[in-house]
Motif scaffolding. Structure first.
Motif, PDB file in Angstrom:
ATOM      1  N   ILE A 247      11.534  44.211  16.346  1.00  0.00           N
ATOM      2  CA  ILE A 247      11.095  43.846  14.982  1.00  0.00           C
ATOM      3  C   ILE A 247      11.554  43.067  14.052  1.00  0.00           C
ATOM      4  CG2 ILE A 247      10.064  45.155  13.059  1.00  0.00           C
ATOM      5  CD1 ILE A 247       8.430  45.507  15.464  1.00  0.00           C
ATOM      6  N   SER A 248      11.318  41.976  13.423  1.00  0.00           N
ATOM      7  CA  SER A 248      12.137  41.039  12.816  1.00  0.00           C
ATOM      8  C   SER A 248      12.460  41.820  11.486  1.00  0.00           C
ATOM      9  CB  SER A 248      11.620  39.758  12.446  1.00  0.00           C
ATOM     10  OG  SER A 248      10.059  39.757  11.954  1.00  0.00           O
ATOM     11  N   GLN A 249      11.629  42.461  10.742  1.00  0.00           N
ATOM     12  CA  GLN A 249      12.010  43.204   9.388  1.00  0.00           C
ATOM     13  C   GLN A 249      11.135  44.442   9.506  1.00  0.00           C
ATOM     14  OE1 GLN A 249      10.695  40.353   6.648  1.00  0.00           O
ATOM     15  NE2 GLN A 249       8.616  41.120   6.526  1.00  0.00           N
ATOM     16  N   PRO A 250      11.524  45.414   8.417  1.00  0.00           N
ATOM     17  CA  PRO A 250      11.055  46.665   8.295  1.00  0.00           C
ATOM     18  C   PRO A 250       9.455  46.550   7.593  1.00  0.00           C
ATOM     19  CG  PRO A 250      12.886  46.569   7.100  1.00  0.00           C
ATOM     20  CD  PRO A 250      12.738  45.268   7.572  1.00  0.00           C
ATOM     21  N   TYR A 251       8.453  47.170   8.062  1.00  0.00           N
ATOM     22  CA  TYR A 251       7.158  47.179   7.486  1.00  0.00           C
ATOM     23  C   TYR A 251       6.846  48.450   7.152  1.00  0.00           C
ATOM     24  CZ  TYR A 251       6.402  42.358   8.826  1.00  0.00           C
ATOM     25  OH  TYR A 251       6.628  40.775   8.869  1.00  0.00           O
ATOM     26  N   ARG A 252       6.913  48.923   5.828  1.00  0.00           N
ATOM     27  CA  ARG A 252       6.625  50.422   5.455  1.00  0.00           C
ATOM     28  C   ARG A 252       5.818  50.447   4.353  1.00  0.00           C
ATOM     29  NH1 ARG A 252      12.529  52.491   6.337  1.00  0.00           N
ATOM     30  NH2 ARG A 252      12.159  53.189   8.629  1.00  0.00           N
ATOM     31  N   LEU A 253       4.755  51.297   4.315  1.00  0.00           N
ATOM     32  CA  LEU A 253       3.941  51.350   2.948  1.00  0.00           C
ATOM     33  C   LEU A 253       3.816  52.918   2.983  1.00  0.00           C
ATOM     34  CD1 LEU A 253       1.865  49.922   0.948  1.00  0.00           C
ATOM     35  CD2 LEU A 253       0.255  50.237   2.842  1.00  0.00           C
TER      36      LEU A 253
ATOM     37  N   CYS B  98       2.769  42.326  20.858  1.00  0.00           N
ATOM     38  CA  CYS B  98       3.641  41.252  19.980  1.00  0.00           C
ATOM     39  C   CYS B  98       3.539  41.819  18.528  1.00  0.00           C
ATOM     40  CB  CYS B  98       3.419  39.813  20.056  1.00  0.00           C
ATOM     41  SG  CYS B  98       1.775  39.370  19.241  1.00  0.00           S
ATOM     42  N   GLU B  99       4.619  41.680  17.761  1.00  0.00           N
ATOM     43  CA  GLU B  99       4.709  41.972  16.397  1.00  0.00           C
ATOM     44  C   GLU B  99       3.743  41.406  15.459  1.00  0.00           C
ATOM     45  OE1 GLU B  99       7.924  41.774  12.809  1.00  0.00           O
ATOM     46  OE2 GLU B  99       8.651  41.097  14.585  1.00  0.00           O
ATOM     47  N   LYS B 100       3.194  39.987  15.712  1.00  0.00           N
ATOM     48  CA  LYS B 100       2.222  39.427  14.725  1.00  0.00           C
ATOM     49  C   LYS B 100       0.983  40.169  14.978  1.00  0.00           C
ATOM     50  CE  LYS B 100      -0.251  35.265  14.163  1.00  0.00           C
ATOM     51  NZ  LYS B 100      -1.152  35.867  13.541  1.00  0.00           N
TER      52      LYS B 100
ATOM     53  N   ILE C  29       5.657  49.796  11.004  1.00  0.00           N
ATOM     54  CA  ILE C  29       5.620  49.012  12.104  1.00  0.00           C
ATOM     55  C   ILE C  29       7.207  49.437  12.788  1.00  0.00           C
ATOM     56  CG2 ILE C  29       5.773  47.019  13.087  1.00  0.00           C
ATOM     57  CD1 ILE C  29       3.941  46.003  11.310  1.00  0.00           C
ATOM     58  N   SER C  30       7.164  49.734  13.933  1.00  0.00           N
ATOM     59  CA  SER C  30       8.393  50.054  14.702  1.00  0.00           C
ATOM     60  C   SER C  30       8.225  49.503  16.090  1.00  0.00           C
ATOM     61  CB  SER C  30       8.629  51.558  14.696  1.00  0.00           C
ATOM     62  OG  SER C  30       8.023  52.263  15.185  1.00  0.00           O
ATOM     63  N   ALA C  31       9.428  49.484  16.769  1.00  0.00           N
ATOM     64  CA  ALA C  31       9.551  49.108  18.005  1.00  0.00           C
ATOM     65  C   ALA C  31       9.451  50.411  19.154  1.00  0.00           C
ATOM     66  CB  ALA C  31      10.848  48.401  18.302  1.00  0.00           C
ATOM     67  N   THR C  32       8.887  50.171  20.303  1.00  0.00           N
ATOM     68  CA  THR C  32       8.798  51.313  21.179  1.00  0.00           C
ATOM     69  C   THR C  32      10.059  50.988  22.132  1.00  0.00           C
ATOM     70  OG1 THR C  32       7.790  49.732  22.819  1.00  0.00           O
ATOM     71  CG2 THR C  32       6.103  51.165  21.339  1.00  0.00           C
ATOM     72  N   LEU C  33      10.345  52.005  23.020  1.00  0.00           N
ATOM     73  CA  LEU C  33      11.284  51.731  23.851  1.00  0.00           C
ATOM     74  C   LEU C  33      11.239  50.539  24.889  1.00  0.00           C
ATOM     75  CD1 LEU C  33      11.568  55.534  24.846  1.00  0.00           C
ATOM     76  CD2 LEU C  33      13.170  54.267  23.559  1.00  0.00           C
TER      77      LEU C  33
ATOM     78  N   ASP D  30       7.819  46.774  22.538  1.00  0.00           N
ATOM     79  CA  ASP D  30       6.636  46.340  22.072  1.00  0.00           C
ATOM     80  C   ASP D  30       6.442  46.859  20.580  1.00  0.00           C
ATOM     81  OD1 ASP D  30       5.868  45.519  24.346  1.00  0.00           O
ATOM     82  OD2 ASP D  30       4.818  47.568  24.987  1.00  0.00           O
ATOM     83  N   ALA D  31       5.499  46.426  19.874  1.00  0.00           N
ATOM     84  CA  ALA D  31       5.382  46.807  18.456  1.00  0.00           C
ATOM     85  C   ALA D  31       4.376  47.912  18.356  1.00  0.00           C
ATOM     86  CB  ALA D  31       4.797  45.538  17.646  1.00  0.00           C
ATOM     87  N   CYS D  32       4.635  48.939  17.374  1.00  0.00           N
ATOM     88  CA  CYS D  32       4.062  49.899  17.505  1.00  0.00           C
ATOM     89  C   CYS D  32       3.542  50.400  15.732  1.00  0.00           C
ATOM     90  CB  CYS D  32       4.689  51.243  17.789  1.00  0.00           C
ATOM     91  SG  CYS D  32       4.039  52.894  17.534  1.00  0.00           S
ATOM     92  N   LEU D  33       2.408  50.249  15.435  1.00  0.00           N
ATOM     93  CA  LEU D  33       1.844  50.657  14.051  1.00  0.00           C
ATOM     94  C   LEU D  33       1.400  52.072  14.050  1.00  0.00           C
ATOM     95  CD1 LEU D  33       1.005  49.818  11.190  1.00  0.00           C
ATOM     96  CD2 LEU D  33      -0.960  49.042  12.048  1.00  0.00           C
ATOM     97  N   VAL D  34       2.256  53.099  13.079  1.00  0.00           N
ATOM     98  CA  VAL D  34       1.864  54.246  12.954  1.00  0.00           C
ATOM     99  C   VAL D  34       1.572  54.473  11.726  1.00  0.00           C
ATOM    100  CG1 VAL D  34       2.732  56.594  12.894  1.00  0.00           C
ATOM    101  CG2 VAL D  34       3.874  54.822  14.456  1.00  0.00           C
TER     102      VAL D  34
END
Length: 87
Positions: A2-8, A57-59, A27-31, A34-38
């Motif tokens: 992940i290029s930058q943290p995404y939190r809300l 992908c992160e996009k 948004i965080s990275a998996t092991l 891959d990108a993971c949105l929780v």
């Protein structure tokens, strides 16, 4: 990665309707890289519900993050204010 943290974290409260809701996303990275949105939502002070979206992908994760952010803002969710609630 992940290029930058995404939190809300946003809340929606209305004392006349006994409404006190929250909505959180990250948004965080998996092991596996891959990108993971929780997403987590529910009544303020309660555990709530959780949903996890996996993306190659992160996009794609960022696109869904922004779409959901716009939707929540349109429904009246706002960042938590620092002033005490009026009772």
């Amino acid at each position: 990665m992940i290029s930058q943290p995404y939190r809300l974290y946003v809340e929606r409260t209305d004392v006349t309707k006994n409404m006190a809701r929250y909505y959180a996303m990250e948004i965080s990275a998996t092991l596996f890289g891959d990108a993971c949105l929780v997403r987590t939502w529910g009544r303020i002070g309660q555990r709530g519900q959780c949903k996890i979206h996996l993306f190659a992908c992160e996009k794609e994760a960022v696109d869904l993050f922004l779409q959901l952010t716009r939707r929540k803002r349109a429904r009246g969710y706002r960042p938590r204010s620092m002033e005490p609630p009026v009772l």
